[in-house]
Design a protein around this motif. Structure first.
Motif, PDB file in Angstrom:
ATOM      1  N   PRO A   1      14.033  17.725  22.674  1.00  0.00           N
ATOM      2  CA  PRO A   1      14.338  18.773  22.293  1.00  0.00           C
ATOM      3  C   PRO A   1      15.657  19.255  21.467  1.00  0.00           C
ATOM      4  O   PRO A   1      15.804  19.719  20.447  1.00  0.00           O
ATOM      5  CB  PRO A   1      14.200  19.810  23.198  1.00  0.00           C
ATOM      6  CG  PRO A   1      14.632  18.722  24.609  1.00  0.00           C
ATOM      7  CD  PRO A   1      14.031  17.602  24.238  1.00  0.00           C
ATOM      8  N   ALA A   2      16.742  18.444  21.935  1.00  0.00           N
ATOM      9  CA  ALA A   2      18.032  18.290  21.365  1.00  0.00           C
ATOM     10  C   ALA A   2      17.951  17.934  19.960  1.00  0.00           C
ATOM     11  O   ALA A   2      18.621  18.506  19.265  1.00  0.00           O
ATOM     12  CB  ALA A   2      19.061  17.577  22.245  1.00  0.00           C
TER      13      ALA A   2
ATOM     14  N   ALA B   1      22.078   4.282  10.516  1.00  0.00           N
ATOM     15  CA  ALA B   1      22.565   4.006  11.991  1.00  0.00           C
ATOM     16  C   ALA B   1      23.436   4.933  12.531  1.00  0.00           C
ATOM     17  O   ALA B   1      23.210   5.142  13.781  1.00  0.00           O
ATOM     18  CB  ALA B   1      23.003   2.503  11.996  1.00  0.00           C
ATOM     19  N   ARG B   2      24.468   5.387  11.909  1.00  0.00           N
ATOM     20  CA  ARG B   2      25.139   6.168  12.331  1.00  0.00           C
ATOM     21  C   ARG B   2      24.419   7.569  12.679  1.00  0.00           C
ATOM     22  O   ARG B   2      24.812   8.226  13.601  1.00  0.00           O
ATOM     23  CB  ARG B   2      26.277   6.646  11.442  1.00  0.00           C
ATOM     24  CG  ARG B   2      27.520   7.309  11.966  1.00  0.00           C
ATOM     25  CD  ARG B   2      28.419   7.721  10.983  1.00  0.00           C
ATOM     26  NE  ARG B   2      29.396   8.797  11.371  1.00  0.00           N
ATOM     27  CZ  ARG B   2      30.521   9.278  10.788  1.00  0.00           C
ATOM     28  NH1 ARG B   2      30.643   8.823   9.620  1.00  0.00           N
ATOM     29  NH2 ARG B   2      31.304  10.333  11.234  1.00  0.00           N
ATOM     30  N   PHE B   3      23.815   7.979  11.601  1.00  0.00           N
ATOM     31  CA  PHE B   3      22.898   9.310  11.907  1.00  0.00           C
ATOM     32  C   PHE B   3      22.040   9.144  13.416  1.00  0.00           C
ATOM     33  O   PHE B   3      22.117  10.017  13.904  1.00  0.00           O
ATOM     34  CB  PHE B   3      22.242   9.414  10.861  1.00  0.00           C
ATOM     35  CG  PHE B   3      21.162  10.685  10.867  1.00  0.00           C
ATOM     36  CD1 PHE B   3      21.649  12.070  10.924  1.00  0.00           C
ATOM     37  CD2 PHE B   3      19.857  10.676  11.149  1.00  0.00           C
ATOM     38  CE1 PHE B   3      20.868  12.945  10.936  1.00  0.00           C
ATOM     39  CE2 PHE B   3      18.974  11.423  11.026  1.00  0.00           C
ATOM     40  CZ  PHE B   3      19.437  13.072  11.057  1.00  0.00           C
TER      41      PHE B   3
ATOM     42  N   VAL C   1      24.375   9.366  16.445  1.00  0.00           N
ATOM     43  CA  VAL C   1      24.776  10.528  16.675  1.00  0.00           C
ATOM     44  C   VAL C   1      23.914  11.653  17.306  1.00  0.00           C
ATOM     45  O   VAL C   1      24.265  12.223  18.428  1.00  0.00           O
ATOM     46  CB  VAL C   1      25.600  11.186  15.599  1.00  0.00           C
ATOM     47  CG1 VAL C   1      25.660  12.747  15.777  1.00  0.00           C
ATOM     48  CG2 VAL C   1      26.705  10.390  14.908  1.00  0.00           C
ATOM     49  N   ILE C   2      22.609  11.673  16.726  1.00  0.00           N
ATOM     50  CA  ILE C   2      21.874  12.573  17.265  1.00  0.00           C
ATOM     51  C   ILE C   2      21.135  12.090  18.615  1.00  0.00           C
ATOM     52  O   ILE C   2      20.745  12.846  19.370  1.00  0.00           O
ATOM     53  CB  ILE C   2      20.717  12.848  16.301  1.00  0.00           C
ATOM     54  CG1 ILE C   2      19.894  11.771  15.871  1.00  0.00           C
ATOM     55  CG2 ILE C   2      21.134  13.648  15.116  1.00  0.00           C
ATOM     56  CD1 ILE C   2      18.383  12.050  15.158  1.00  0.00           C
TER      57      ILE C   2
ATOM     58  N   LEU D   1      21.030  12.709  24.626  1.00  0.00           N
ATOM     59  CA  LEU D   1      21.321  12.238  26.059  1.00  0.00           C
ATOM     60  C   LEU D   1      22.473  13.180  26.714  1.00  0.00           C
ATOM     61  O   LEU D   1      22.159  13.149  27.871  1.00  0.00           O
ATOM     62  CB  LEU D   1      21.949  10.725  25.847  1.00  0.00           C
ATOM     63  CG  LEU D   1      21.198   9.515  25.652  1.00  0.00           C
ATOM     64  CD1 LEU D   1      22.067   8.294  25.154  1.00  0.00           C
ATOM     65  CD2 LEU D   1      20.332   9.502  26.480  1.00  0.00           C
ATOM     66  N   ALA D   2      23.241  13.778  26.061  1.00  0.00           N
ATOM     67  CA  ALA D   2      24.380  14.759  26.527  1.00  0.00           C
ATOM     68  C   ALA D   2      23.641  16.071  27.094  1.00  0.00           C
ATOM     69  O   ALA D   2      23.717  16.410  28.177  1.00  0.00           O
ATOM     70  CB  ALA D   2      25.316  14.946  25.609  1.00  0.00           C
TER      71      ALA D   2
END
Length: 300
Positions: free
Chosen positions: A22-23, A43-45, A48-49, A54-55
C-alpha cells in the motif's frame, strides 16, 4: 497511445494491491516523477520506494503491537524519575529495553518494592521500549490474568490459553502479591510460569518479598518451585523507596503552606505597604490577626 500511461497506472495500482504494497501504491507517482526529472537509475527508484514500504510496515506493526499490549498510557522511560529510585541503574534499564539477549533466552525481570515506588511505571516503560524495538509484549494485572486462566481451566482450554500467550516475547504480570490462594485454584499461575520457563520471558511486579508468596500459591512446595523457575535466569530490582504518590501529596501540602502565593488580596496589599518600612517595622505594620495567620501557614 495517449491513454497508455493511464492504463499502465491503473494496472500497476491493481498489481500493488494484489502484492499488498500500500505504501508504494500511494508514493510511486511522486517518486516516479522525481526520478524522471533527476534521471534516477531504475535501481535507485526501486530502492527508495521499497525503503518507504518497509518503514510503513514497521509503523503499522508497532501500532498493532501497542494496541494489543494493553500498556497503561503515559508510562515512558523518559518520564520515569530515576533520581527518585537511586538503586535502579538507568544504564542497566536502557540495556534491558533493547531486549536482544535476555528475551531470546527467556530470562525474567522481577521488580520488588512498596506500593507507589514506580514498579508498574518502570515495567510499562520497558515494555513500550521493547515494542518500539520490534518485540511483542502483553501487560496485565496478575489477578485479571489468573481469572482468565481459571475460566479456561473450567472449560478444559487451559493448555490452549497458555499456548496463545506464547506469541508474546514478554508477559508483564503487574501486582502479583494481590493474588491470593483463596481465589479458586491459583495453581494456574504456576502452570503459566512453568510453561514459559526458559522459553518466553516474564516480568513481575510485587510489593511482597518471596517469603510472602506462600499466600499466592496453594502449597509451599509449589511456591518454592515457582520462585526457583523465576529467579533462575532473572534480573531483580529492589525499589525500596517512599511512595511517589505520598511524596507528591506532601509536596503539594508544602506548596499550599507558602504565604506569598496564597495570601489574600488584602493581605498582599498590606504586605507591600509594610515592605516600604524598615525591616524591623515590617511585621509591626501588619494587623495581628494577619500576622498570626501568615505564621501559621509558614508552619504547616
Amino acid at each position: 497511445m495517449r491513454n497508455a500511461p493511464a492504463i499502465d497506472a491503473a494496472t500497476l495500482s491493481t498489481l500493488l494491491n494484489e502484492l499488498r504494497l500500500p505504501a508504494i501504491k500511494v508514493l510511486w507517482p511522486d517518486f516516479a516523477e522525481r526520478a524522471d526529472k533527476e534521471g534516477w537509475p531504475a535501481a535507485r527508484f526501486l530502492s527508495v520506494i521499497a525503503e518507504h514500504e518497509l518503514a510503513e510496515r514497521d509503523r503499522r506493526r508497532i501500532e498493532r503491537h501497542l494496541a494489543e499490549a494493553r500498556l497503561p498510557p503515559g508510562k515512558t522511560l523518559e518520564s520515569f524519575d530515576f533520581d527518585a529510585v537511586p538503586m535502579v541503574s538507568k544504564a542497566q534499564v536502557m540495556a534491558i529495553a533493547a531486549g536482544d539477549s535476555w528475551l531470546a533466552k527467556g530470562a525474567n525481570i522481577l521488580l520488588f518494592g512498596p506500593p507507589g515506588g514506580g514498579k508498574s511505571h518502570l515495567a510499562a516503560a520497558i515494555g513500550l521500549a521493547l515494542i518500539e524495538n520490534g518485540w511483542r509484549v502483553l501487560f496485565m494485572r496478575t489477578t485479571e490474568l489468573v481469572q482468565k486462566l481459571q475460566v479456561a481451566r473450567r472449560e478444559l482450554q487451559l493448555e490452549s490459553a497458555i499456548a496463545k500467550l506464547d506469541k508474546f516475547d514478554l508477559l508483564i504480570l503487574d501486582d502479583l502479591a494481590y493474588v491470593t490462594k483463596d481465589q479458586a485454584e491459583t495453581s494456574v499461575l504456576f502452570e503459566l510460569i512453568s510453561a514459559r520457563y526458559e522459553r518466553r520471558s516474564i516480568m513481575i511486579t510485587a510489593n511482597q518479598p518471596f517469603g510472602e508468596w506462600n499466600r499466592v500459591f496453594p502449597d509451599p512446595a509449589m511456591t518454592l518451585a515457582a520462585v526457583d523457575r523465576l529467579v533462575h535466569h532473572a534480573t531483580i530490582f529492589e525499589m525500596n523507596v517512599e511512595s511517589y504518590r505520598r511524596r507528591s501529596a506532601m509536596e503539594a501540602k508544602r506548596q499550599r503552606g507558602r504565604p506569598a502565593s496564597f495570601a489574600t488580596m488584602r493581605n498582599a496589599a498590606e504586605i507591600d505597604a509594610a515592605r516600604q518600612s524598615e525591616p524591623n517595622e515590617a511585621l509591626a505594620a501588619l494587623p495581628r490577626r494577619n500576622c498570626s495567620r501568615i505564621f501559621n501557614r509558614c508552619l504547616t
